[in-house]
Write a protein that holds these residues in place. Structure first.
Motif, PDB file in Angstrom:
ATOM      1  N   GLY A 252       0.826  -1.200   0.000  1.00  0.00           N
ATOM      2  CA  GLY A 252       0.000   0.000   0.000  1.00  0.00           C
ATOM      3  C   GLY A 252       0.854   1.241   0.000  1.00  0.00           C
ATOM      4  O   GLY A 252       0.594   2.207  -0.701  1.00  0.00           O
ATOM      5  N   ARG A 253       1.947   1.235   0.771  1.00  0.00           N
ATOM      6  CA  ARG A 253       2.831   2.388   0.792  1.00  0.00           C
ATOM      7  C   ARG A 253       3.510   2.580  -0.557  1.00  0.00           C
ATOM      8  O   ARG A 253       3.723   3.691  -1.026  1.00  0.00           O
ATOM      9  N   ALA A 254       3.815   1.461  -1.262  1.00  0.00           N
ATOM     10  CA  ALA A 254       4.464   1.574  -2.563  1.00  0.00           C
ATOM     11  C   ALA A 254       3.518   2.170  -3.582  1.00  0.00           C
ATOM     12  O   ALA A 254       3.907   3.010  -4.400  1.00  0.00           O
ATOM     13  N   ASP A 255       2.250   1.691  -3.535  1.00  0.00           N
ATOM     14  CA  ASP A 255       1.276   2.231  -4.485  1.00  0.00           C
ATOM     15  C   ASP A 255       1.021   3.698  -4.239  1.00  0.00           C
ATOM     16  O   ASP A 255       0.808   4.458  -5.163  1.00  0.00           O
ATOM     17  N   ASP A 256       0.994   4.101  -2.961  1.00  0.00           N
ATOM     18  CA  ASP A 256       0.653   5.475  -2.618  1.00  0.00           C
ATOM     19  C   ASP A 256       1.873   6.386  -2.558  1.00  0.00           C
ATOM     20  O   ASP A 256       1.740   7.561  -2.259  1.00  0.00           O
ATOM     21  N   ALA A 257       3.046   5.844  -2.861  1.00  0.00           N
ATOM     22  CA  ALA A 257       4.248   6.662  -2.783  1.00  0.00           C
ATOM     23  C   ALA A 257       4.166   7.806  -3.778  1.00  0.00           C
ATOM     24  O   ALA A 257       3.773   7.623  -4.916  1.00  0.00           O
ATOM     25  N   CYS A 258       4.547   8.992  -3.327  1.00  0.00           N
ATOM     26  CA  CYS A 258       4.487  10.193  -4.165  1.00  0.00           C
ATOM     27  C   CYS A 258       5.906  10.680  -4.419  1.00  0.00           C
ATOM     28  O   CYS A 258       6.731  10.705  -3.494  1.00  0.00           O
ATOM     29  N   PRO A 259       6.231  11.033  -5.650  1.00  0.00           N
ATOM     30  CA  PRO A 259       7.587  11.517  -5.927  1.00  0.00           C
ATOM     31  C   PRO A 259       7.919  12.735  -5.073  1.00  0.00           C
ATOM     32  O   PRO A 259       7.049  13.521  -4.700  1.00  0.00           O
ATOM     33  N   GLN A 260       9.181  12.885  -4.773  1.00  0.00           N
ATOM     34  CA  GLN A 260       9.617  14.047  -4.007  1.00  0.00           C
ATOM     35  C   GLN A 260       9.314  15.326  -4.783  1.00  0.00           C
ATOM     36  O   GLN A 260       9.373  15.359  -6.007  1.00  0.00           O
ATOM     37  N   THR A 261       8.978  16.385  -4.055  1.00  0.00           N
ATOM     38  CA  THR A 261       8.631  17.716  -4.588  1.00  0.00           C
ATOM     39  C   THR A 261       7.343  17.685  -5.397  1.00  0.00           C
ATOM     40  O   THR A 261       7.091  18.613  -6.163  1.00  0.00           O
ATOM     41  N   CYS A 262       6.540  16.644  -5.255  1.00  0.00           N
ATOM     42  CA  CYS A 262       5.259  16.554  -5.970  1.00  0.00           C
ATOM     43  C   CYS A 262       4.123  16.429  -4.971  1.00  0.00           C
ATOM     44  O   CYS A 262       4.324  16.073  -3.810  1.00  0.00           O
ATOM     45  N   ALA A 263       2.909  16.710  -5.438  1.00  0.00           N
ATOM     46  CA  ALA A 263       1.709  16.526  -4.628  1.00  0.00           C
ATOM     47  C   ALA A 263       0.818  15.523  -5.345  1.00  0.00           C
ATOM     48  O   ALA A 263       0.585  15.641  -6.548  1.00  0.00           O
ATOM     49  N   CYS A 264       0.331  14.536  -4.612  1.00  0.00           N
ATOM     50  CA  CYS A 264      -0.452  13.456  -5.216  1.00  0.00           C
ATOM     51  C   CYS A 264      -1.849  13.402  -4.606  1.00  0.00           C
ATOM     52  O   CYS A 264      -2.028  13.603  -3.399  1.00  0.00           O
ATOM     53  N   ALA A 265      -2.829  13.121  -5.456  1.00  0.00           N
ATOM     54  CA  ALA A 265      -4.203  12.936  -5.018  1.00  0.00           C
ATOM     55  C   ALA A 265      -4.709  11.637  -5.625  1.00  0.00           C
ATOM     56  O   ALA A 265      -5.064  11.588  -6.812  1.00  0.00           O
ATOM     57  N   ARG A 266      -4.706  10.581  -4.830  1.00  0.00           N
ATOM     58  CA  ARG A 266      -5.069   9.250  -5.332  1.00  0.00           C
ATOM     59  C   ARG A 266      -6.517   9.219  -5.819  1.00  0.00           C
ATOM     60  O   ARG A 266      -6.827   8.566  -6.826  1.00  0.00           O
ATOM     61  N   ASP A 267      -7.405   9.934  -5.123  1.00  0.00           N
ATOM     62  CA  ASP A 267      -8.818   9.894  -5.494  1.00  0.00           C
ATOM     63  C   ASP A 267      -9.054  10.394  -6.909  1.00  0.00           C
ATOM     64  O   ASP A 267      -9.840   9.817  -7.664  1.00  0.00           O
ATOM     65  N   SER A 268      -8.372  11.498  -7.301  1.00  0.00           N
ATOM     66  CA  SER A 268      -8.546  12.060  -8.646  1.00  0.00           C
ATOM     67  C   SER A 268      -7.495  11.561  -9.627  1.00  0.00           C
ATOM     68  O   SER A 268      -7.563  11.860 -10.827  1.00  0.00           O
ATOM     69  N   GLY A 269      -6.514  10.816  -9.125  1.00  0.00           N
ATOM     70  CA  GLY A 269      -5.460  10.298  -9.995  1.00  0.00           C
ATOM     71  C   GLY A 269      -4.503  11.367 -10.476  1.00  0.00           C
ATOM     72  O   GLY A 269      -3.879  11.207 -11.520  1.00  0.00           O
ATOM     73  N   THR A 270      -4.341  12.461  -9.718  1.00  0.00           N
ATOM     74  CA  THR A 270      -3.534  13.598 -10.142  1.00  0.00           C
ATOM     75  C   THR A 270      -2.209  13.645  -9.396  1.00  0.00           C
ATOM     76  O   THR A 270      -2.158  13.527  -8.174  1.00  0.00           O
ATOM     77  N   VAL A 271      -1.139  13.833 -10.169  1.00  0.00           N
ATOM     78  CA  VAL A 271       0.189  14.069  -9.605  1.00  0.00           C
ATOM     79  C   VAL A 271       0.665  15.406 -10.154  1.00  0.00           C
ATOM     80  O   VAL A 271       0.807  15.584 -11.362  1.00  0.00           O
ATOM     81  N   SER A 272       0.900  16.359  -9.256  1.00  0.00           N
ATOM     82  CA  SER A 272       1.284  17.714  -9.644  1.00  0.00           C
ATOM     83  C   SER A 272       2.679  18.007  -9.119  1.00  0.00           C
ATOM     84  O   SER A 272       2.922  17.958  -7.910  1.00  0.00           O
ATOM     85  N   CYS A 273       3.599  18.312 -10.064  1.00  0.00           N
ATOM     86  CA  CYS A 273       4.987  18.587  -9.701  1.00  0.00           C
ATOM     87  C   CYS A 273       5.343  19.979 -10.213  1.00  0.00           C
ATOM     88  O   CYS A 273       5.570  20.163 -11.417  1.00  0.00           O
ATOM     89  N   LEU A 274       5.383  20.932  -9.313  1.00  0.00           N
ATOM     90  CA  LEU A 274       5.712  22.307  -9.674  1.00  0.00           C
ATOM     91  C   LEU A 274       7.197  22.560  -9.449  1.00  0.00           C
ATOM     92  O   LEU A 274       7.892  21.774  -8.812  1.00  0.00           O
TER      93      LEU A 274
END
Length: 357
Positions: A34-56
């Motif tokens: 579960g932690r692997a699936d939910d892992a978010c890249p560094q300096t990014c923001a992740c929203a599993r519900d909407s499937g969005t990964v935002s890296c500014l």
């Protein structure tokens, strides 16, 4: 007795211990996965519900690594990605493979200067690609290869003059059969960068607003006439309302493919600056009338030149008679002036007047 009881219950204790260890290991594996699936890249923001990964760009640069496979929308902005190399997004996935769920990719404002072949490999189901607000100077022919499901491509204010010429080949080689909308606003384009419009059978919207298009050539007009479903947006272009606009003018008059025709204005010539293309008359763009008018002026000039030449020849051939005629006129003028002079002297001297009487 106690020793015997313990000896008899030892197998039960071992079995319970084994069961407890298996239960704990199972839950640990589940939590770890579960932690692997939910892992978010560094300096990014992740929203599993909407499937969005935002890296500014505030906390990092370049493409992120270990992007979750469940990502459907990937937003990368301000990360100074100067070159999109081949297979760049195949290596960003956490398992080093594809991002099968990715349907939208935004790369707006990343200072991208070059897009290499197969740059978007690993995104087989991408529907939207936004490359706006970059400074792309080089586009390889196979830059968009493999994007068979792409429906919207945004290239607003992103093409340098040298890459605008390369765009046509890149689009033609990209297998963009499902493309519905192509946005090319603010790129100073002088023509439609699609060599063959029939290669984009599903194209519904072509946005060419705020470019440097003066007219659409006959080839572009013919291609658009065959693509009846395509709607074109052409506002804020400096149209030259002369004879060269004829094919485009009749396409606007006889069709409804230009969605913003009411916003089209003439920029040249000066006499028609600001005039709506809808208000142009047929004779304003009639090449035959314009050519005939030019020919008539040339013919008039030739006739006048011939008349002048004939007149000079007549003068030359009659130069002796003309000379005598001029001498006679001069003598007659001299005699007349002598008469006037004599009369003037008589009027001014009373004694000569009395003698005359």
């Amino acid at each position: 007795m106690r020793t015997r009881a313990c000896t008899e219950r030892r197998p039960l204790c071992v079995l319970a211990t084994v069961r407890w260890c298996c239960w704990w290991c199972g839950w640990a594996a589940i939590l770890a996965s579960g932690r692997a699936d939910d892992a978010c890249p560094q300096t990014c923001a992740c929203a599993r519900d909407s499937g969005t990964v935002s890296c500014l760009g505030d906390g990092g640069s370049g493409l992120p690594s270990h992007v979750p496979v469940w990502t459907s929308t990937l937003i990368l902005r301000g990360r100074n990605v100067t070159t999109l190399r081949g297979g760049a997004f195949a290596t960003t996935a956490e398992d080093g493979g594809e991002l099968p769920a990715a349907s939208a990719l935004s790369l707006s404002g990343n200072s991208i200067r070059a897009i290499e072949a197969d740059a978007f490999a690993g995104l087989p189901h991408l529907h939207l690609l936004d490359l706006s607000h970059n400074r792309v100077e080089r586009i390889s022919d196979g830059a968009f290869r493999g994007l068979r499901e792409l429906r919207t491509l945004c290239l607003n204010e992103t093409l340098a003059p040298e890459s605008a010429a390369q765009l046509s080949a890149a689009l033609a080689a990209g297998d963009l059969r499902s493309l519905h909308r192509l946005e090319l606003t603010g790129n100073r384009l002088r023509s439609v960068p699609l060599a063959r419009l029939d290669a984009f059978q599903q194209l519904h919207q072509l946005v060419l607003v705020n470019n440097s298009i003066r007219s659409l050539g006959r080839d572009n007009v013919s291609g658009l006439e065959r693509q009846r479903r395509t709607r074109v947006y052409l506002a804020n272009n400096p149209f030259r309302c002369t004879c060269e606009l004829e094919a485009f003018y009749w396409w606007l008059k006889n069709g409804s493919q230009c969605a913003d025709v009411a916003l089209l204005r003439c920029a040249e010539p000066e006499a028609r600056r600001g005039l709506a293309l809808e208000r142009l008359r047929a004779e304003d763009v009639d090449c035959l009338n314009e050519n005939l008018e030019a020919v008539s002026y040339v013919f008039l000039g030739i006739v006048l030149a011939l008349i002048g030449l004939v007149f000079l020849m007549v003068l030359y051939l009659n130069r002796g008679g003309i000379k005598r005629w001029l001498n006679n006129i001069r003598e007659a003028c001299r005699d007349q002036m002598e008469v006037y002079h004599y009369r003037y002297e008589q009027d001014s001297d009373p004694r000569l007047a009395n003698v005359a009487v």
